[in-house]
Scaffold this active site. Structure first.
Site, PDB file in Angstrom:
ATOM      1  N   SER A  29       0.934  -1.068   0.124  1.00 12.71           N
ATOM      2  CA  SER A  29      -0.058  -0.213  -0.027  1.00 12.71           C
ATOM      3  C   SER A  29       0.942   1.404  -0.106  1.00 12.71           C
ATOM      4  O   SER A  29       0.649   2.327  -0.047  1.00 12.71           O
ATOM      5  CB  SER A  29      -1.032   0.384   1.530  1.00 12.71           C
ATOM      6  OG  SER A  29      -0.470  -0.648   2.194  1.00 12.71           O
ATOM      7  N   ASN A 116      -2.380  -2.080  13.162  1.00 15.39           N
ATOM      8  CA  ASN A 116      -3.260  -2.057  13.457  1.00 15.39           C
ATOM      9  C   ASN A 116      -4.354  -1.227  13.724  1.00 15.39           C
ATOM     10  O   ASN A 116      -4.719  -0.597  13.807  1.00 15.39           O
ATOM     11  CB  ASN A 116      -4.644  -2.771  13.632  1.00 15.39           C
ATOM     12  CG  ASN A 116      -3.988  -4.753  12.800  1.00 15.39           C
ATOM     13  OD1 ASN A 116      -3.622  -4.293  11.592  1.00 15.39           O
ATOM     14  ND2 ASN A 116      -4.871  -6.240  13.037  1.00 15.39           N
ATOM     15  N   HIS A 162     -40.150  22.296 -10.992  1.00 12.48           N
ATOM     16  CA  HIS A 162     -39.873  20.938 -12.281  1.00 12.48           C
ATOM     17  C   HIS A 162     -38.837  21.740 -13.602  1.00 12.48           C
ATOM     18  O   HIS A 162     -39.294  21.655 -14.436  1.00 12.48           O
ATOM     19  CB  HIS A 162     -41.393  21.008 -12.751  1.00 12.48           C
ATOM     20  CG  HIS A 162     -42.477  20.601 -11.782  1.00 12.48           C
ATOM     21  ND1 HIS A 162     -42.067  19.755 -10.879  1.00 12.48           N
ATOM     22  CD2 HIS A 162     -42.838  21.150 -10.736  1.00 12.48           C
ATOM     23  CE1 HIS A 162     -43.017  19.365 -10.200  1.00 12.48           C
ATOM     24  NE2 HIS A 162     -43.365  21.054 -10.140  1.00 12.48           N
ATOM     25  N   GLU A 296     -19.318  22.971 -14.874  1.00 12.28           N
ATOM     26  CA  GLU A 296     -19.417  21.331 -16.165  1.00 12.28           C
ATOM     27  C   GLU A 296     -18.686  19.760 -14.840  1.00 12.28           C
ATOM     28  O   GLU A 296     -18.903  18.853 -14.493  1.00 12.28           O
ATOM     29  CB  GLU A 296     -19.063  20.852 -17.263  1.00 12.28           C
ATOM     30  CG  GLU A 296     -19.951  21.733 -18.701  1.00 12.28           C
ATOM     31  CD  GLU A 296     -19.353  21.708 -19.699  1.00 12.28           C
ATOM     32  OE1 GLU A 296     -20.617  20.942 -20.263  1.00 12.28           O
ATOM     33  OE2 GLU A 296     -18.588  23.007 -20.137  1.00 12.28           O
ATOM     34  N   TYR A 323      -9.957  -6.311  12.382  1.00 10.16           N
ATOM     35  CA  TYR A 323      -9.204  -6.129  11.409  1.00 10.16           C
ATOM     36  C   TYR A 323      -9.246  -6.610  10.499  1.00 10.16           C
ATOM     37  O   TYR A 323      -8.619  -7.764  10.574  1.00 10.16           O
ATOM     38  CB  TYR A 323      -8.090  -5.843  12.135  1.00 10.16           C
ATOM     39  CG  TYR A 323      -7.111  -4.810  10.415  1.00 10.16           C
ATOM     40  CD1 TYR A 323      -6.828  -3.520  10.211  1.00 10.16           C
ATOM     41  CD2 TYR A 323      -6.924  -5.947   9.320  1.00 10.16           C
ATOM     42  CE1 TYR A 323      -6.556  -3.294   9.210  1.00 10.16           C
ATOM     43  CE2 TYR A 323      -5.486  -5.369   8.783  1.00 10.16           C
ATOM     44  CZ  TYR A 323      -5.458  -4.087   7.943  1.00 10.16           C
ATOM     45  OH  TYR A 323      -5.275  -3.487   7.472  1.00 10.16           O
ATOM     46  N   GLN A 328      -7.661  -1.877   3.898  1.00 13.42           N
ATOM     47  CA  GLN A 328      -6.501  -1.083   3.325  1.00 13.42           C
ATOM     48  C   GLN A 328      -7.219  -0.630   2.201  1.00 13.42           C
ATOM     49  O   GLN A 328      -6.024   0.286   1.451  1.00 13.42           O
ATOM     50  CB  GLN A 328      -5.291  -2.204   3.158  1.00 13.42           C
ATOM     51  CG  GLN A 328      -3.775  -1.162   2.075  1.00 13.42           C
ATOM     52  CD  GLN A 328      -2.888  -2.707   2.150  1.00 13.42           C
ATOM     53  OE1 GLN A 328      -2.359  -2.897   3.482  1.00 13.42           O
ATOM     54  NE2 GLN A 328      -2.533  -2.468   0.892  1.00 13.42           N
ATOM     55  N   LYS A 331      -8.000   3.278   1.791  1.00 12.23           N
ATOM     56  CA  LYS A 331      -7.875   5.023   1.677  1.00 12.23           C
ATOM     57  C   LYS A 331      -7.551   5.613   0.078  1.00 12.23           C
ATOM     58  O   LYS A 331      -7.483   6.880   0.447  1.00 12.23           O
ATOM     59  CB  LYS A 331      -5.825   4.676   2.505  1.00 12.23           C
ATOM     60  CG  LYS A 331      -5.658   4.742   3.441  1.00 12.23           C
ATOM     61  CD  LYS A 331      -4.011   3.935   4.013  1.00 12.23           C
ATOM     62  CE  LYS A 331      -4.108   2.278   4.446  1.00 12.23           C
ATOM     63  NZ  LYS A 331      -5.529   1.731   5.266  1.00 12.23           N
TER      64      LYS A 331
HETATM   65  N1  ARG Z   1      -1.362  -0.710   5.000  1.00 13.43           N
HETATM   66  C1  ARG Z   1      -2.192  -2.232   6.038  1.00 13.43           C
HETATM   67  C2  ARG Z   1      -3.737  -1.071   6.381  1.00 13.43           C
HETATM   68  O1  ARG Z   1      -3.487  -0.530   5.292  1.00 13.43           O
HETATM   69  C3  ARG Z   1      -2.181  -1.113   8.034  1.00 13.43           C
HETATM   70  C4  ARG Z   1      -2.548  -2.623   8.278  1.00 13.43           C
HETATM   71  C5  ARG Z   1      -2.395  -3.297   7.911  1.00 13.43           C
HETATM   72  N2  ARG Z   1      -2.033  -4.648   9.199  1.00 13.43           N
HETATM   73  C6  ARG Z   1      -2.189  -5.588   9.205  1.00 13.43           C
HETATM   74  N3  ARG Z   1      -2.212  -6.871   9.661  1.00 13.43           N
HETATM   75  N4  ARG Z   1      -2.046  -6.688   7.511  1.00 13.43           N
HETATM   76  O2  ARG Z   1      -4.870  -1.265   6.328  1.00 13.43           O
END
Ligand code: ARG
Length: 468
Positions: A29, A116, A162, A296, A323, A328, A331
């Protein structure tokens, strides 16, 4: 273990084989979460202080860690940071570099912490900053609308329902409608800040940290209102982010509707506004064209805001606690929404500020096409007729006018009286645009006096938002 002998991965102890290169690329990531670096460093410094308060590292070790984090920050700031994709994300890149720069004590930073709770705190710190900027951007947009409204306190125009001409309104009234929409957007973001501003650090992987961390003190250190009350919730929760994406989508919708209005008003058919050349584009083939591209695209980009919300909602749906790596994927939609909003809010004030309102044209059509027919019905009501009957009579009057090619004001008194004997010559004064506007003096109406009060209320709202 010394810094020189660190394995490629933070978890390689358990593994007998390295990652497949395709798996490495697929799971990384770093390309997008690197923009969280400042917040990651901020969270890490606070965590180091918490470790020290808990007696897990000495003050000299804390000093080394903080100095190391600063050195990492300097590299990131200057662009000299050696990013390594094989280290998967920004957290592990920073940690590895810290160990290289600060020595083995760097390896103590992750004591009692997990990525996490780390990512959750990074995102919350990041969003807190975003919300601050966004509020400034929103108040600028409000000010731009308000400024144009104050410039044209008397300009009247047709109001639509309308997309058919309905009743005359003041241009200022129409513009202020958007100021109030944006005031609600600001309120929503403020509200959402309360839920963003909760500190997940100390939740560790899911079950809570096993070390005696004072989470209250840690929350205070990072400026959070409180520590999260449940560690499993804390690492699994992305509500705060979804809320933000949702409010962003609603804000986008508001500015998209503003753009839709302006785009329509810029047509030859409406002819109510002209965009400045600086906020319009030409056609590559039709030399005469002037296209309202900026408006636009504000409308167009709102689609991404909706898409980002949808993507994040679907990602979270059905994830078992706590988690999961799916998270991930939160983001990119988040960052795209932030970037899109920033771009939109940057362009809205100058686009509005350079717009020309064609007030004569607006005035000219404000009273056309029976736009004061409701006022004629209200006139009959004041003469004692039930509204339903008055409505029917005026409907017939309009039909008569259409058949004879006459607006209401062009009907003679005899013609009026043939329709209803209740009508007298004072009718002419009540079916003008000005009278129609003046009549709507109740709170929120389009009477010049009522609109002036709205301007005052809007100013108060803009200032209050600032103080909050
Ligand atoms: N790069 C991970 C995310 O964006 C960070 C957390 C990862 N945790 C794990 N147990 N793989 O969510």
């Amino acid at each position: 273990m010394t810094a020189g002998k660190l394995p490629d991965k933070a978890w390689s102890g358990r593994f007998s084989q390295g990652a497949d290169p395709a798996a490495l690329v697929f799971t990384s990531s770093l390309a997008f979460d690197r923009r969280l670096w400042r917040h990651d460093l901020e969270g890490s410094a606070a965590w180091a202080r918490a470790l020290c308060r808990a007696g897990l590292i000495g003050t000299d070790e804390l000093a080394t860690l903080l100095k190391g984090l600063e050195a990492v920050g300097a590299e990131l700031e200057s662009g000299g940071f050696p990013f390594r994709r094989e280290l998967e994300d920004i957290h592990m890149n920073i940690e590895r570099r810290l160990i290289e720069l600060a020595g083995p004590v760097g390896g103590k930073l992750h004591t009692g912490r997990s990525r996490n709770d780390q990512i959750a705190v990074d995102e919350r710190l990041y969003l807190r900053d975003v919300l601050r900027h966004l509020d400034d951007g929103l108040s600028e947009a409000q000010r731009a609308l308000l400024g144009r409204a104050e410039e044209h306190p008397d300009c009247c125009m047709p109001g639509y329902t309308h997309l058919q001409r309905a009743q005359p309104v003041l241009l200022a009234h129409h513009l202020l409608a958007y100021v109030f929409m944006l005031a609600r957007d600001r309120e929503r973001f403020m509200d959402c800040r309360a839920r963003v501003n909760v500190m997940p650090l100390g939740s560790a992987a899911l079950a809570g940290t096993a070390f005696p961390i004072d989470r209250e003190a840690l929350a205070r250190d990072l400026g959070f209102a409180a520590p999260s009350p449940n560690s499993m919730d804390a690492v699994a929760d992305r509500d705060f982010l979804l809320e933000f994406l949702c409010h962003a989508a609603i804000l986008g919708m508001h500015l998209s509707r503003l753009s839709a209005d302006l785009t329509l008003w810029a047509t030859a058919e409406f002819g109510f506004v002209e965009f400045s050349d600086a906020f319009a584009t030409g056609s590559s083939i039709m030399p005469q064209k002037k296209n309202p591209d900026v408006a636009e695209l504000i409308r167009g980009k709102t689609g991404r805001l909706y898409g980002n919300l949808q993507a994040a909602l679907v990602t979270m749906k059905g994830l078992p606690l706590t988690y999961n790596s799916d998270m991930q994927e939160d983001k990119e939609p988040l960052f795209d929404t932030v970037d899109t909003l920033e771009a939109i809010l940057k362009i809205v004030p100058p686009m509005l500020g350079t717009l020309t309102f064609k007030v004569e044209r607006m005035r000219e059509v404000a009273g056309a096409q029976y736009s004061t027919a409701t006022d004629l019905a209200d006139y009959l009501v004041r003469k004692g007729l039930p509204f339903r009957e008055a409505h029917e009579i005026v409907g017939k009057t309009v039909r008569y006018g259409l058949a004879h090619g006459k607006e209401l004001s062009e009907l003679s008194l005899t013609e009026f009286q043939q329709i209803s004997p209740l009508i007298d010559k004072d009718v002419y004064a009540t079916i003008t645009v000005e009278a129609s506007l003046r009549a709507r003096a109740a709170i929120g109406g389009t009477a010049p006096e009522a609109v002036r009060r709205q301007i005052e209320a809007a100013k108060e709202l803009i200032a209050r938002g600032r103080r909050a």
